[in-house]
Write a protein that holds these residues in place. Structure first.
Motif, short mmCIF file in Angstrom:
data_model
loop_
_atom_site.label_atom_id
_atom_site.label_comp_id
_atom_site.label_asym_id
_atom_site.label_seq_id
_atom_site.Cartn_x
_atom_site.Cartn_y
_atom_site.Cartn_z
N LEU A 1 0.85 -1.19 0.00
CA LEU A 1 0.00 0.00 0.00
C LEU A 1 0.88 1.23 0.00
CD1 LEU A 1 -2.80 -1.00 2.54
CD2 LEU A 1 -2.78 -1.21 0.04
N GLY A 2 0.54 2.16 -0.88
CA GLY A 2 1.29 3.40 -0.97
C GLY A 2 0.32 4.54 -1.20
N ALA A 3 0.85 5.69 -1.54
CA ALA A 3 0.00 6.87 -1.77
C ALA A 3 0.80 7.88 -2.56
CB ALA A 3 -0.46 7.47 -0.45
N ALA B 1 -0.46 11.04 -2.27
CA ALA B 1 -0.79 12.22 -1.47
C ALA B 1 -1.43 11.76 -0.17
CB ALA B 1 -1.77 13.13 -2.23
N PRO B 2 -1.33 12.59 0.89
CA PRO B 2 -1.98 12.22 2.15
C PRO B 2 -3.47 11.97 1.96
CG PRO B 2 -0.48 14.04 2.50
CD PRO B 2 -0.54 13.82 1.01
N GLY B 3 -3.95 10.95 2.63
CA GLY B 3 -5.37 10.63 2.56
C GLY B 3 -5.71 9.61 1.50
N GLU B 4 -4.74 9.28 0.68
CA GLU B 4 -4.98 8.36 -0.43
C GLU B 4 -4.34 7.02 -0.10
OE1 GLU B 4 -2.42 8.82 -3.95
OE2 GLU B 4 -4.25 9.42 -4.96
N ILE B 5 -4.92 5.94 -0.58
CA ILE B 5 -4.24 4.64 -0.49
C ILE B 5 -4.31 3.98 -1.85
CG2 ILE B 5 -4.27 2.33 0.50
CD1 ILE B 5 -5.01 3.39 3.14
#
Lengths: 370, 128
Positions: free
Chosen positions: B58-60, B62-66
């Motif tokens: 799991l990565g992103a 931007a903050p809030g995204e998965i």
């Protein structure tokens, strides 16, 4: 004792009277606060808080001709600016700093705007060594962001300051992000001042409200820890990679144990915050500074020095007096508690780094006419 | 020592099966058609690593995204949640920490484990 140049990052200034602020309110708000007949004006400060049985101010800081401590420039100049080689002080407001504790968000936004103008007009004009925080009503983050941008051109409005928390969320929550976006955009750091729970609104400490000032003041670091963990966890430093954060008046020796735990939690819970790309301690090491006051009184000075060594305290601490408050730290006291080879950095150079100044940018001590 | 641990078609995609071979507990992972083998003992505190959650990384952006990166299989230890890259055995947040990996191959439809050869990380490194 350290005798070199000093930047004092927490000096509280105050209004002498309510009337001093009224000209800075818009005509409508001026009318709103004034129209109460014998009841007087609508209170301009948050009417809440826990009393200190000794009072909150050092006895000698009361100006001779009246008004609260921090309200008379020449008194403050004599007691802070001219006592040592002070090159700059950062003003952090007094009771007015709790603007985000007002229940009425529109009034709070107007007060923040007026207080910033008052600070520029009445204080920055007095002495080039004086700089001010930008106060924001974080109840309305978009309006707060506009207020921040309004001061972009004034290089002596040096940081955005958050004190009270208007919502039951840590300051890293996205609801606050317009404030950080504006701060980064105009190149100013954000400062969180101790007491950043609620003087009036949400629980003043995590876990439940406290009843005594003794409890509240002891737990100020806990409140700031909440916000620091929130900043990192919500990815504020990923989203705003040039943003710097100063934690004022929350002490500092607690930071190593918090970061040890924070990093360990990240190793087990990364799946919840995959937007973080580094250990929490690495974000803190890059983005966060702390003021010295109140320097923890460990049994011997070696314990606090060792703890601060774990977080590169020599480069991450900036001196603050907290004048004119009762718990202010003297230069002599801080000098005696910290290793001499840290002094110049903590009293002066680290603040230059944090605020992005060069020594030559600052006026020399005592150059200003009386 | 090569050990036949079963028919390849008996290993389900995106699953871990723990096998006992030569007094060692080894997790066999089938991920996007490839096989990997790693020790069941977490190098953090000795937990039963291969009984943990196997997933893509799991990565992103931007903050809030998965977002899911399915090319990177991770296994999270059921004790403390530390994540290990199944391909290399390395803890993704502490590259100095790794669990042992073993070469595993498919020959004539059988899954063969080679206990006395270098692990997957070395194989990957040599391929790079």
């Amino acid at each position: 004792m350290y005798t070199g140049p000093i930047i004092d990052c927490d000096v509280h200034h105050a209004r002498r009277t309510d009337e001093e602020l009224l000209p800075y309110l818009s005509p409508g708000w001026r009318e709103y606060v004034s129209d109460r007949g014998p009841a007087g004006i609508v209170p301009l400060t948050v009417q809440d808080g826990l009393p200190n049985p000794h009072g909150f101010m050092r006895i000698e800081t009361y100006p001779q001709d009246g008004g609260p401590p921090g309200s008379h420039f020449l008194t403050l100049r004599r007691q802070v600016l001219d006592r040592a080689d002070v090159r700059r002080i950062i003003l952090t407001f007094g009771d007015d700093s709790h603007v985000a504790g007002h229940h009425n968000p529109y009034f709070a936004a107007e007060l923040a705007r007026a207080l910033n103008d008052w600070s520029v007009d009445r204080w920055l004009s007095e002495d080039r060594r004086v700089a001010s925080s930008i106060l924001v009503a974080s109840q309305l983050p978009d309006i707060a962001a506009a207020e921040i941008r309004r001061h972009a051109g004034n290089s002596r409005m040096v940081q955005v300051m958050l004190v009270d928390n208007p919502f039951n969320y840590g300051f890293g929550h996205p609801v606050f992000h317009p404030i950080y976006e504006a701060a980064q955009e105009i190149g100013r750091p954000v400062a969180i001042h101790g007491g950043a729970g609620g003087w009036a609104n949400p629980a003043s400490t995590g876990g439940g409200n406290v009843n005594l000032y003794f409890e509240a003041h002891t737990l100020w670091p806990q409140v700031v820890m909440t916000h620091l963990v929130s900043f990192v966890s919500h990815g504020v430093f990923e989203k705003y990679p040039r943003l710097k954060l100063l934690l004022i008046e929350a002490g500092s020796a607690w930071l190593p144990s918090l970061l040890w735990r924070f990093d360990a939690e990240y190793k087990g819970l990364r799946r919840e915050v995959p937007w973080l790309r580094r250990l929490p301690s690495e974000y803190v090491a890059e983005h966060v500074w702390l003021t010295t006051q109140p320097l923890e009184l460990s049994p011997g000075r070696e314990q606090v020095v060792e703890l601060l060594g774990w977080v590169n305290g020599a480069d991450r601490l900036v001196y603050s007096s907290d004048y004119p408050h009762w718990d202010a730290d003297e230069v002599k006291h801080v000098s005696a508690r910290l290793p001499p080879h840290w002094h110049r950095r903590i009293f002066f150079e680290n603040a230059l780094t944090f605020y992005g100044w060069k020594e030559a940018d600052l006026p020399a001590a005592l150059e200003v006419p009386a | 020592m090569s050990t036949d641990i079963g028919a390849a078609h008996d290993f389900a995609e995106r699953q871990v099966r723990i096998v006992d071979v030569a007094q060692r507990q080894i997790g066999i992972v089938r991920w996007r058609g490839d096989f990997y083998a790693l020790s069941n003992i977490c190098s953090h505190q000795g937990g039963p690593l291969c009984r943990g959650v196997l997933s893509g990384r799991l990565g992103a952006t931007a903050p809030g995204e998965i977002v899911l990166d399915d090319t990177v299989p991770l296994i999270a230890c059921p004790w403390h949640g530390w994540e290990f890259d199944v391909r290399t055995g390395r803890a993704i947040l502490d590259p100095t920490l790794r669990v042992r990996t073993y070469p595993v191959r498919v020959a004539a439809g059988r899954v063969i484990l080679d206990l006395d050869r270098v692990g997957a990380e070395n194989v990957l490194a040599s391929e790079a």
